[in-house]
Design a protein around this motif. Sequence first.
Motif, PDB file in Angstrom:
ATOM      1  N   GLY A 160       0.594  -1.319   0.063  1.00  0.00           N
ATOM      2  CA  GLY A 160      -0.042   0.044   0.138  1.00  0.00           C
ATOM      3  C   GLY A 160       0.823   1.303   0.120  1.00  0.00           C
ATOM      4  O   GLY A 160       0.348   2.228   0.429  1.00  0.00           O
ATOM      5  N   THR A 161       2.034   1.107  -0.511  1.00  0.00           N
ATOM      6  CA  THR A 161       2.687   2.410  -0.419  1.00  0.00           C
ATOM      7  C   THR A 161       3.054   2.980  -1.887  1.00  0.00           C
ATOM      8  O   THR A 161       2.962   2.316  -3.006  1.00  0.00           O
ATOM      9  CB  THR A 161       4.483   1.765  -0.034  1.00  0.00           C
ATOM     10  N   THR A 162       3.354   4.260  -1.919  1.00  0.00           N
ATOM     11  CA  THR A 162       3.416   4.939  -3.160  1.00  0.00           C
ATOM     12  C   THR A 162       4.843   5.386  -3.314  1.00  0.00           C
ATOM     13  O   THR A 162       5.473   6.102  -2.430  1.00  0.00           O
ATOM     14  CB  THR A 162       2.562   6.171  -3.228  1.00  0.00           C
ATOM     15  N   VAL A 163       5.625   5.409  -4.617  1.00  0.00           N
ATOM     16  CA  VAL A 163       6.740   5.801  -4.898  1.00  0.00           C
ATOM     17  C   VAL A 163       6.525   6.853  -5.939  1.00  0.00           C
ATOM     18  O   VAL A 163       6.202   6.408  -7.235  1.00  0.00           O
ATOM     19  CB  VAL A 163       7.905   4.692  -5.235  1.00  0.00           C
ATOM     20  N   GLN A 164       7.059   8.237  -5.865  1.00  0.00           N
ATOM     21  CA  GLN A 164       6.607   9.022  -6.781  1.00  0.00           C
ATOM     22  C   GLN A 164       7.512   9.956  -6.797  1.00  0.00           C
ATOM     23  O   GLN A 164       8.058  10.560  -6.010  1.00  0.00           O
ATOM     24  CB  GLN A 164       5.214   9.644  -6.069  1.00  0.00           C
ATOM     25  N   GLY A 165       7.917  10.442  -8.223  1.00  0.00           N
ATOM     26  CA  GLY A 165       8.644  11.668  -8.445  1.00  0.00           C
ATOM     27  C   GLY A 165      10.308  11.337  -7.863  1.00  0.00           C
ATOM     28  O   GLY A 165      10.898  12.341  -7.550  1.00  0.00           O
ATOM     29  N   CYS A 166      10.671  10.003  -8.027  1.00  0.00           N
ATOM     30  CA  CYS A 166      11.828   9.769  -7.472  1.00  0.00           C
ATOM     31  C   CYS A 166      12.754   9.485  -8.792  1.00  0.00           C
ATOM     32  O   CYS A 166      12.484   9.159  -9.918  1.00  0.00           O
ATOM     33  CB  CYS A 166      11.973   8.661  -6.787  1.00  0.00           C
ATOM     34  N   THR A 167      14.242   9.943  -8.812  1.00  0.00           N
ATOM     35  CA  THR A 167      15.052   9.867  -9.700  1.00  0.00           C
ATOM     36  C   THR A 167      16.413   9.189  -9.554  1.00  0.00           C
ATOM     37  O   THR A 167      16.916   9.415  -8.352  1.00  0.00           O
ATOM     38  CB  THR A 167      15.250  10.921 -10.629  1.00  0.00           C
ATOM     39  N   ALA A 168      17.076   8.420 -10.497  1.00  0.00           N
ATOM     40  CA  ALA A 168      18.434   8.093 -10.534  1.00  0.00           C
ATOM     41  C   ALA A 168      19.013   8.604 -11.999  1.00  0.00           C
ATOM     42  O   ALA A 168      19.213   7.766 -12.909  1.00  0.00           O
ATOM     43  CB  ALA A 168      18.725   6.711 -10.285  1.00  0.00           C
ATOM     44  N   SER A 169      19.192   9.916 -12.125  1.00  0.00           N
ATOM     45  CA  SER A 169      19.224  10.512 -13.403  1.00  0.00           C
ATOM     46  C   SER A 169      20.261  10.068 -14.291  1.00  0.00           C
ATOM     47  O   SER A 169      20.272  10.118 -15.659  1.00  0.00           O
ATOM     48  CB  SER A 169      19.278  11.984 -13.170  1.00  0.00           C
ATOM     49  N   THR A 170      21.336   9.718 -13.666  1.00  0.00           N
ATOM     50  CA  THR A 170      22.649   9.186 -14.400  1.00  0.00           C
ATOM     51  C   THR A 170      22.933   7.543 -14.297  1.00  0.00           C
ATOM     52  O   THR A 170      23.963   7.241 -14.371  1.00  0.00           O
ATOM     53  CB  THR A 170      23.682  10.218 -14.234  1.00  0.00           C
ATOM     54  N   ALA A 171      22.008   6.827 -13.476  1.00  0.00           N
ATOM     55  CA  ALA A 171      22.171   5.596 -13.226  1.00  0.00           C
ATOM     56  C   ALA A 171      20.829   4.890 -13.261  1.00  0.00           C
ATOM     57  O   ALA A 171      20.194   5.157 -14.137  1.00  0.00           O
ATOM     58  CB  ALA A 171      22.931   5.436 -11.813  1.00  0.00           C
ATOM     59  N   GLU A 187       0.122  -3.900  -3.776  1.00  0.00           N
ATOM     60  CA  GLU A 187      -0.638  -2.762  -4.071  1.00  0.00           C
ATOM     61  C   GLU A 187       0.068  -1.537  -3.847  1.00  0.00           C
ATOM     62  O   GLU A 187      -0.115  -0.671  -2.980  1.00  0.00           O
ATOM     63  CB  GLU A 187      -1.647  -2.806  -2.789  1.00  0.00           C
ATOM     64  N   VAL A 188       1.327  -1.506  -4.670  1.00  0.00           N
ATOM     65  CA  VAL A 188       2.215  -0.538  -4.621  1.00  0.00           C
ATOM     66  C   VAL A 188       2.037   0.329  -5.941  1.00  0.00           C
ATOM     67  O   VAL A 188       1.744  -0.084  -6.943  1.00  0.00           O
ATOM     68  CB  VAL A 188       3.736  -0.939  -4.454  1.00  0.00           C
ATOM     69  N   THR A 189       2.384   1.699  -6.088  1.00  0.00           N
ATOM     70  CA  THR A 189       1.982   2.621  -7.077  1.00  0.00           C
ATOM     71  C   THR A 189       3.463   3.149  -7.296  1.00  0.00           C
ATOM     72  O   THR A 189       3.906   3.850  -6.261  1.00  0.00           O
ATOM     73  CB  THR A 189       1.177   3.662  -6.896  1.00  0.00           C
ATOM     74  N   VAL A 190       4.030   3.097  -8.516  1.00  0.00           N
ATOM     75  CA  VAL A 190       5.318   3.701  -8.825  1.00  0.00           C
ATOM     76  C   VAL A 190       4.841   4.801  -9.947  1.00  0.00           C
ATOM     77  O   VAL A 190       4.347   4.358 -11.000  1.00  0.00           O
ATOM     78  CB  VAL A 190       6.235   2.770  -9.332  1.00  0.00           C
ATOM     79  N   GLN A 191       5.231   5.922  -9.457  1.00  0.00           N
ATOM     80  CA  GLN A 191       4.624   7.196 -10.408  1.00  0.00           C
ATOM     81  C   GLN A 191       5.626   8.080 -10.671  1.00  0.00           C
ATOM     82  O   GLN A 191       6.379   8.691  -9.884  1.00  0.00           O
ATOM     83  CB  GLN A 191       3.235   7.787  -9.759  1.00  0.00           C
ATOM     84  N   GLY A 192       5.680   8.543 -12.015  1.00  0.00           N
ATOM     85  CA  GLY A 192       6.538   9.760 -12.389  1.00  0.00           C
ATOM     86  C   GLY A 192       8.152   9.591 -11.989  1.00  0.00           C
ATOM     87  O   GLY A 192       8.697  10.539 -11.590  1.00  0.00           O
ATOM     88  N   CYS A 193       8.831   8.382 -11.946  1.00  0.00           N
ATOM     89  CA  CYS A 193       9.942   8.179 -11.668  1.00  0.00           C
ATOM     90  C   CYS A 193      10.935   7.949 -13.092  1.00  0.00           C
ATOM     91  O   CYS A 193      10.427   7.871 -14.133  1.00  0.00           O
ATOM     92  CB  CYS A 193      10.219   7.091 -10.865  1.00  0.00           C
ATOM     93  N   ALA A 194      11.991   8.279 -12.920  1.00  0.00           N
ATOM     94  CA  ALA A 194      13.260   8.363 -14.022  1.00  0.00           C
ATOM     95  C   ALA A 194      14.364   8.083 -13.742  1.00  0.00           C
ATOM     96  O   ALA A 194      14.891   8.195 -12.614  1.00  0.00           O
ATOM     97  CB  ALA A 194      12.916   9.530 -14.577  1.00  0.00           C
ATOM     98  N   ALA A 195      15.064   7.095 -14.589  1.00  0.00           N
ATOM     99  CA  ALA A 195      16.377   6.741 -14.560  1.00  0.00           C
ATOM    100  C   ALA A 195      17.148   6.527 -15.894  1.00  0.00           C
ATOM    101  O   ALA A 195      16.213   6.451 -16.772  1.00  0.00           O
ATOM    102  CB  ALA A 195      16.654   5.770 -13.711  1.00  0.00           C
ATOM    103  N   THR A 196      18.408   6.324 -16.052  1.00  0.00           N
ATOM    104  CA  THR A 196      19.061   5.800 -17.111  1.00  0.00           C
ATOM    105  C   THR A 196      18.379   4.448 -17.839  1.00  0.00           C
ATOM    106  O   THR A 196      18.169   4.376 -18.870  1.00  0.00           O
ATOM    107  CB  THR A 196      20.458   5.934 -17.178  1.00  0.00           C
ATOM    108  N   HIS A 197      18.549   3.541 -17.033  1.00  0.00           N
ATOM    109  CA  HIS A 197      17.745   2.340 -17.128  1.00  0.00           C
ATOM    110  C   HIS A 197      16.906   2.093 -16.057  1.00  0.00           C
ATOM    111  O   HIS A 197      17.153   2.297 -14.741  1.00  0.00           O
ATOM    112  CB  HIS A 197      18.854   1.113 -16.937  1.00  0.00           C
ATOM    113  N   GLY A 198      15.613   1.308 -16.255  1.00  0.00           N
ATOM    114  CA  GLY A 198      14.616   1.335 -15.296  1.00  0.00           C
ATOM    115  C   GLY A 198      14.038   2.394 -14.637  1.00  0.00           C
ATOM    116  O   GLY A 198      14.433   2.759 -13.420  1.00  0.00           O
TER     117      GLY A 198
END
Length: 377
Positions: A160-171, A187-198
Amino acid sequence: RATHRYLGRSLVRMTQALVINCSAGYSCGGVQFTRSTEGSRLVDCHIQGCHTMDAWANGQAGGLELFYGGSLTMIGGSITGCRASDLCGGVWVRAYATLSLIDVLVADCHSNAKTGGGGGISVSGDATLIMSGGAIRDCHALNGGNGGGLNVEGEVQLSGTTVQGCTASTANGGGMWFSGAQAQLNEVTVQGCAATHGGGMHIDTSYVLLVDVSFEDCQAGFQGGAISQRVASSMLHANRVRVARCDSFGQKDAGGMSSSGGAIELSGSSTWIDSIISDCASGRDVVNINDGTHTFTRVAILRCHATLFHGGGLRVSSGTVMLLDSRIADSSSVDRGGCVYASADGNVDGNVDGKVNAQAGALVLRNTTLSNCSAPE
């Protein structure tokens, strides 16, 4: 305020405590627990703006640290605005410790590690994190660190956790990064996250179980907008997983090929059941299978598009893929394989062993529909 708080070999009960703008040179700017007794808990406590000192390049754990077999439960409250000059910006759980977070917010934390990461929370190989409810938001692994929100080499259970707006921009692993981990997400939501891979999740040599998990609006610079699985020894089980509006754009490999796996990039083994991948895009190969054995049962791939090359829906370049009672529809590419493209590419695959895909993978379709897809050939 001022220097950090160290609590060792104790039964600790804290309620509505506030720890603000504390710092330490090397380890844990906020509150550090070692060998804390089972039953220790923080209730409605807040750790804010704590950090390791910038003068210490290897500072670890900005907000909270738990280690040496300790056990701690945090109920409510938050860990916000914390940072570490090296790794574990918000929380570090290590050395046989177990941390339970219930309805806790971890937000606006970052790590500056070049080889570590864990902008929000880091779990070492012999430690356990159990997180129910709450959120990890706007946390970042900078300077080549992995796991903007969550960096795990141990055991993690999220519910029931949300992971949102997190980044590893060069990894790798904008939302979360698993290496040598045992991970269960429900029941986890991963939203708006970004990285080079994954952009949403990166998996190395790990066992990962996803049930009722959603990836939304995640992005990779190179491979795996939602999920990147890049090591053959990893295993992913995905049950009722939803991937929507994820993409990978912006980089090319040494051969000049564009970003791939706008939805998912798989090189280990996986099973997918009752899941949907929709409205995703990348330069090529939106659902990209590089290696391993993968089974899709009652899975839909809908409205996905390869904007520069082949593989609008599913691409199989190596490994074994089986689609059972599944559907690929309304997808397109500007080259080949609007629905499915199965062909060896001759490029180095996603595995760390650097194998070359000399042969196309095996693709089996049973009671599977391909419809309304388009490509020039």
